[in-house]
Structures are given as structure tokens and as C-alpha cells.
Design an enzyme around this catalytic site. Structure first.
Site, PDB file in Angstrom:
ATOM      1  N   PHE A 166      -0.418  -4.123 -18.452  1.00  6.61           N
ATOM      2  CA  PHE A 166       0.535  -3.017 -18.496  1.00  6.61           C
ATOM      3  C   PHE A 166      -0.233  -1.719 -18.234  1.00  6.61           C
ATOM      4  CE2 PHE A 166       3.147   0.225 -20.661  1.00  6.61           C
ATOM      5  CZ  PHE A 166       4.245   0.128 -19.823  1.00  6.61           C
ATOM      6  N   ASP A 167       0.482  -0.647 -17.887  1.00  4.94           N
ATOM      7  CA  ASP A 167      -0.228   0.568 -17.432  1.00  4.94           C
ATOM      8  C   ASP A 167      -1.172   1.155 -18.474  1.00  4.94           C
ATOM      9  OD1 ASP A 167       1.893   1.453 -18.981  1.00  4.94           O
ATOM     10  OD2 ASP A 167       2.578   2.998 -17.589  1.00  4.94           O
TER      11      ASP A 167
ATOM     12  N   TYR B 161      -3.001   6.065 -50.009  1.00 10.14           N
ATOM     13  CA  TYR B 161      -3.919   6.169 -48.867  1.00 10.14           C
ATOM     14  C   TYR B 161      -4.596   4.835 -48.579  1.00 10.14           C
ATOM     15  CZ  TYR B 161      -7.339   8.108 -45.658  1.00 10.14           C
ATOM     16  OH  TYR B 161      -8.087   8.376 -44.547  1.00 10.14           O
TER      17      TYR B 161
ATOM     18  N   ASP C  53      -1.857  -9.852 -25.050  1.00 12.89           N
ATOM     19  CA  ASP C  53      -1.043  -8.650 -25.236  1.00 12.89           C
ATOM     20  C   ASP C  53       0.335  -9.161 -25.642  1.00 12.89           C
ATOM     21  OD1 ASP C  53       0.810  -6.614 -25.020  1.00 12.89           O
ATOM     22  OD2 ASP C  53      -0.146  -5.667 -23.296  1.00 12.89           O
TER      23      ASP C  53
ATOM     24  N   ALA D 151       3.135  -7.807 -26.933  1.00 15.19           N
ATOM     25  CA  ALA D 151       4.256  -6.875 -27.128  1.00 15.19           C
ATOM     26  C   ALA D 151       5.606  -7.597 -27.228  1.00 15.19           C
ATOM     27  CB  ALA D 151       4.286  -5.842 -26.000  1.00 15.19           C
TER      28      ALA D 151
ATOM     29  N   LYS E  39       8.290  -3.110 -29.729  1.00 19.60           N
ATOM     30  CA  LYS E  39       9.145  -4.022 -28.968  1.00 19.60           C
ATOM     31  C   LYS E  39       9.671  -5.101 -29.921  1.00 19.60           C
ATOM     32  CE  LYS E  39       6.654  -1.996 -25.569  1.00 19.60           C
ATOM     33  NZ  LYS E  39       5.634  -0.981 -25.824  1.00 19.60           N
TER      34      LYS E  39
ATOM     35  N   HIS F 189       2.492   8.854 -13.878  1.00 18.38           N
ATOM     36  CA  HIS F 189       3.966   8.811 -13.885  1.00 18.38           C
ATOM     37  C   HIS F 189       4.576   9.583 -15.053  1.00 18.38           C
ATOM     38  CE1 HIS F 189       2.366   5.345 -16.024  1.00 18.38           C
ATOM     39  NE2 HIS F 189       3.444   5.350 -16.776  1.00 18.38           N
TER      40      HIS F 189
HETATM   41  N1  F0G Z   1       1.578  -3.750 -23.528  1.00 11.31           N
HETATM   42  C1  F0G Z   1       2.773  -3.917 -22.949  1.00 11.31           C
HETATM   43  C2  F0G Z   1       3.079  -5.213 -22.289  1.00 11.31           C
HETATM   44  C3  F0G Z   1       3.703  -2.885 -22.975  1.00 11.31           C
HETATM   45  O1  F0G Z   1       4.880  -3.077 -22.384  1.00 11.31           O
HETATM   46  C4  F0G Z   1       3.383  -1.676 -23.633  1.00 11.31           C
HETATM   47  C5  F0G Z   1       4.311  -0.569 -23.678  1.00 11.31           C
HETATM   48  C6  F0G Z   1       2.133  -1.544 -24.223  1.00 11.31           C
HETATM   49  C7  F0G Z   1       1.257  -2.615 -24.154  1.00 11.31           C
HETATM   50  C8  F0G Z   1       1.699  -0.283 -24.922  1.00 11.31           C
HETATM   51  O2  F0G Z   1       2.361  -0.158 -26.126  1.00 11.31           O
HETATM   52  O3  F0G Z   1       3.749   1.917 -25.923  1.00 11.31           O
HETATM   53  O4  F0G Z   1       3.196   0.933 -28.143  1.00 11.31           O
HETATM   54  O5  F0G Z   1       1.452   2.067 -26.828  1.00 11.31           O
HETATM   55  N2  F0G Z   1       5.324  -0.528 -22.975  1.00 11.31           N
HETATM   56  C9  F0G Z   1       6.358   0.497 -23.002  1.00 11.31           C
HETATM   57  C10 F0G Z   1       7.314   0.214 -21.893  1.00 11.31           C
HETATM   58  C11 F0G Z   1       5.870   1.904 -23.050  1.00 11.31           C
HETATM   59  O6  F0G Z   1       8.184   1.080 -21.659  1.00 11.31           O
HETATM   60  O7  F0G Z   1       7.260  -0.831 -21.275  1.00 11.31           O
HETATM   61  P1  F0G Z   1       2.707   1.274 -26.782  1.00 11.31           P
END
Ligand code: F0G
Length: 458
Positions: A124-125, A72, A215, A217, A258, A450
Site C-alpha cells: 500500500f502507498d 499512562y 499487512d 489491514a 479497517k 496524492h
Molecule cells: N496497509 C493497507 C493495506 C492500507 O490500506 C492502509 C491504509 C495502511 C496499510 C495504512 O494504514 O491509514 O492506518 O496508517 N489505507 C487507507 C486507505 C488509508 O484509504 O486505503 P493507516
């Protein structure tokens, strides 16, 4: 035509996929309310919905999974991840989280107050929604070239530095709890940000004492683009470039799904000790103890290995080459895509393919449905379904500048013949594009609509 780089791996484990007949596809579409997120994965032949968590792990990662320490607190897995995170990113403090949006949620919970602004190139969304969920206002300040799909600018993810300065002057630095930049810029075509721009962004934020978060990713793909395209970086390793990039920032959020090539995981890093204390408390509330952050020990180990594999330059050359190849084959079929090809995905200009469908009738969604109907391929709309929203100040609908269909390529998963199948399917759709019609909502939630919206064909 860019050459397709031979995959720098061979296949040891396979997973069957099946192409269901057209009548079954039609039924599946109807049952899903024409939302590909609501579809059963087994009804999809080639799944390009996302490159997130969909990659193939290596034998080294599967071996690491067996070494997972499920204690843990203070697991060995955590310390192996810590060593990799410190080596690659160089921030003072970090916590794992179950994915990127969990890290964003915690950062927003700790820093964003109602009415405050968070600038970026493009959020990102999930980042956008996490800031909005705290009453904040995410603001996109990418360069204008990003909105011209044909413009071949090598760093279309860059922030417009003049716009950034003017924005900070207008709203006041005190109303900006932190500033961001997304590498690569997913919402704008998977386009990279140059090191020159990153330095300028850091200078501006820091001159106003605004903490700078990346960010991250797709930081490895961004670093490889810098190596390929930016003068002075050809001789540097991708890892050195990444290290230089993060040395400019005060922290980062990252979806490890990613460029760390794992099926689940995320990271939140900071150099600020006080923020780190608050982050840990939020993490314990929402994710888990700070040495596992909502993940199993084996997930931490897979991430520790995957972080290095994501930086491998033979892999990155193949990865970005595969994306460029798919884009070129789609262009050959007469379908424009955002130029140049992005890192992780090809972004089709749905407005150009379906010019007769207005934004209010979702041309990106229409193309997305058609791709499934024709070839059982799943992509994702990045246009009005995802981003159109009511402006809080004016009460007017605001539509995004681009209506895109994104085909995201899972890492190390599909071959050249899969890419050819996708391009050939699109060629057939293009030939009957004039007969394709738009959609309307029958259900749409307020945030991140979406994912769960339902549609009806018009
Ligand atoms: N930032 C970016 C640039 C992303 O592309 C994503 C996720 C996230 C943050 C959030 O990360 O999914 O691990 O919570 N992108 C995916 C996509 C979902 O399909 O582009 P997460």
C-alpha cells in the site's frame, strides 16, 4: 444482480449529510485545487474516499469507550486489547500504534537498511513510502492476472511464487530484511490472497530465512473470501481461518481503522523477542509508552471489541455483499470495474471510461473530479497521481499498469439507497465521458504526493 443483504443492525444514532448545489461544488473544487483530499467534508454528500477510520462503531464499542482506563502505564484497557490480540492473531509480542503507517514506520526503522528490498504482492502507498523513506526498495510481485481488470480469478491478490523465488535469487536473501504480503491487496483492487498462496509465500520466505510479515489491514475480509472461495474452508469459522493465516507468519502490521472497525488505531506484532525490544524503543520515541502506543485507553478498548465484531460472519456477509452489489450496479451502467468485486471497495477502470486521456494527464483523477461535480461523491484515484514515479536506476517516469478510481465503503455507515445514488450518478457521467478532459499538476511533493498535490484542468 447480487442481492443486497439486509444490514444486520439497525440505526440508533444519525449524522446529517447535505447535498450542496452544483455551483457551490464547482467553487469547492476550484478552492481545493481539484484534489478531493483538500475538500471540506461538509461539502461531500457520500464520502467513499476511504474505508479507513470512517466506520460506525457499535453500541458495545461506545460502551467500551466509557470503560477506557487512561493510566499512562499498564492500563486495564491495554490488557483487554492484549487478550483479544493474542486470541485472534496468536503472535508472541505486540504493541499498539496510532495507526497502520506508524507500525510500518517502526518496522522499517528497525529493519530496513538503504538499498535493501522488501517484496510483497503489492505494498500500500504508506508501506511503500515508509520503506522508501529508509532508503529501501519496495517490490511488487503480484500475479499477472491482477493487472487484467476483467479476469475473474478468485484470488487476484496472490503473489507469483515463481517471480518471488527468482527475485530472491537475483537480489540475494541477505538484501531482504523481511518479506510481506498485503491482505486483502488494496492497491490491486481489494483482492484476497488464498491460504494455499499464503502457505507457499511462507515456505519461500522461510526457506531463505527471511522473516514474513503480513499487512493485515483487511484480514477478516480476506478470511471470509477464503471461506467462500477456497476448497476446504467452507466449514471453518472466519476466526479459525484468520488464526491459520497468522500462524504462517512471523509478525504483522495492521491498521485497525479497517477490520477492527475503530476510528483510530494500529498494531505491530512479532514473534521475535529482539525485534520486539527494538520496536518498543522506537515506539517510545515516536508513539508513546508500549502499553498505549499513541492511543487513549478508550481507543484500546474500542479496538478490543471491534476486532471481534470485524470477524462476525453475518456482518462480513453483508459487508462483502454490499460491495458486490455496488460493483454490479456500476457495471450495469456500462462502467467496467476490477473483477471480481473487492472486499472494501469498488475499483473503476478509469482508463476504460476515459480512453482519450493519457496516463500523463491522469484519467483516474479526472473521473474522481467528475464524480464530485455530478453528485458530490468523493472517491480516490489509485493510478498515476498516486504511483507514477521516477525510476531511481533509469531516471525514466514509470507509470502504473492500472488507472483506477476507488470507491471505498465505510463499514456499517451507508445504506442501499446511498449505493444506488452512487451508481446512478456514474451512469450520467458515463453518458458524457467523451467531453471530460485531463489534469496537470501545479504542485506535487516528492513522497505521498496524492494527499497534497494541486491540479489544473487541461
Ligand atoms: N496497509 C493497507 C493495506 C492500507 O490500506 C492502509 C491504509 C495502511 C496499510 C495504512 O494504514 O491509514 O492506518 O496508517 N489505507 C487507507 C486507505 C488509508 O484509504 O486505503 P493507516
Amino acid at each position: 444482480m447480487p442481492t443486497y443483504p439486509p444490514e444486520p443492525f439497525r440505526i440508533k444514532v444519525t449524522e446529517s449529510i447535505r447535498l450542496i448545489p452544483p455551483a457551490e461544488r464547482e467553487k469547492a473544487l476550484k478552492e481545493a485545487g481539484y484534489n478531493l483530499f483538500s475538500m471540506k467534508a461538509e461539502d461531500i454528500f457520500i464520502d467513499l474516499l476511504t474505508d479507513s477510520g470512517t466506520g460506525a462503531m457499535s453500541q458495545e464499542q461506545w460502551a467500551a469507550i466509557m470503560r477506557g482506563d487512561e493510566s499512562y502505564a499498564g492500563a486495564r484497557s491495554f490488557y483487554r486489547l492484549k487478550a483479544a490480540v493474542e486470541d485472534i492473531f496468536g503472535f508472541k509480542y505486540f504493541v499498539p500504534a496510532h495507526q497502520g503507517r506508524a507500525a510500518e514506520n517502526i518496522l522499517a526503522a528497525c529493519l530496513v537498511k538503504p538499498g535493501q528490498y522488501v517484496p510483497s504482492n503489492m505494498h500500500f502507498d504508506t508501506t511503500d513510502a515508509n520503506i522508501r523513506a529508509r532508503g529501501g526498495r519496495p517490490t511488487n510481485l503480484v500475479i499477472d492476472e491482477a493487472f487484467d481488470p476483467a479476469n475473474p480469478h478468485p484470488f487476484k491478490g496472490n503473489i507469483d511464487i515463481a517471480k518471488l523465488k527468482a527475485f530472491i535469487e537475483k537480489v540475494g536473501a541477505a538484501n531482504i530484511p523481511f518479506g510481506m504480503v498485503t491482505v486483502t491487496n488494496n492497491a490491486g483492487g481489494g483482492q484476497p490472497v488464498s491460504m494455499e498462496n499464503l502457505k507457499a509465500i511462507a515456505d519461500v520466505y522461510h526457506s531463505y530465512k527471511i522473516p514474513f510479515f503480513i499487512d493485515a489491514a483487511r484480514y477478516a475480509e480476506n478470511s471470509f473470501f477464503i471461506k467462500e472461495r477456497e476448497p476446504g474452508y467452507a466449514h471453518k469459522s472466519v476466526k479459525e481461518i484468520a488464526r491459520e493465516m497468522f500462524s504462517l507468519a512471523d509478525g504483522m502490521t495492521m491498521s485497525a481503522k479497517k477490520d477492527a472497525i475503530v476510528n483510530i488505531g494500529g498494531l505491530l506484532c512479532t514473534n521475535d523477542e529482539k525485534l520486539f525490544e527494538n520496536v518498543k524503543n522506537e515506539l517510545i520515541l515516536r508513539e508513546g509508552f508500549p502499553t498505549y502506543g499513541g492511543l487513549a485507553g478508550r481507543d484500546l478498548d474500542a479496538m478490543a471489541v471491534g476486532l471481534y465484531e470485524g470477524l462476525d460472519e453475518a456482518y462480513l456477509a453483508y459487508r462483502l455483499g454490499q460491495t458486490a452489489y455496488l460493483a454490479a450496479r456500476i457495471n450495469e451502467a456500462g462502467i467496467p470495474t476490477i473483477q471480481p468485486a473487492g472486499g472494501h471497495a469498488v475499483y473503476l477502470d478509469a482508463a476504460a471510461v476515459l480512453p482519450h486521456i493519457p496516463q500523463s494527464e491522469f484519467p483516474g483523477q479526472a473521473l474522481c473530479v467528475e464524480l464530485y461535480r455530478e453528485g458530490a461523491i468523493r472517491g480516490v484515484e489509485i493510478g498515476s497521481v498516486m504511483f507514477a514515479h521516477m525510476d531511481a536506476d533509469t531516471g525514466q517516469m514509470v507509470y502504473p499498469k492500472l488507472e483506477l478510481l476507488r470507491l471505498a465503503i465505510p463499514r456499517r455507515t451507508y445504506t442501499q439507497s446511498h449505493m444506488d445514488y452512487v451508481a446512478d450518478t456514474l451512469r450520467r457521467i458515463k453518458e458524457r465521458a467523451a467531453s471530460i478532459r485531463g489534469y496537470k499538476f501545479t504542485y506535487a511533493p516528492e513522497l505521498l504526493r496524492h494527499f497534497t498535490a494541486k491540479f489544473q484542468p487541461l
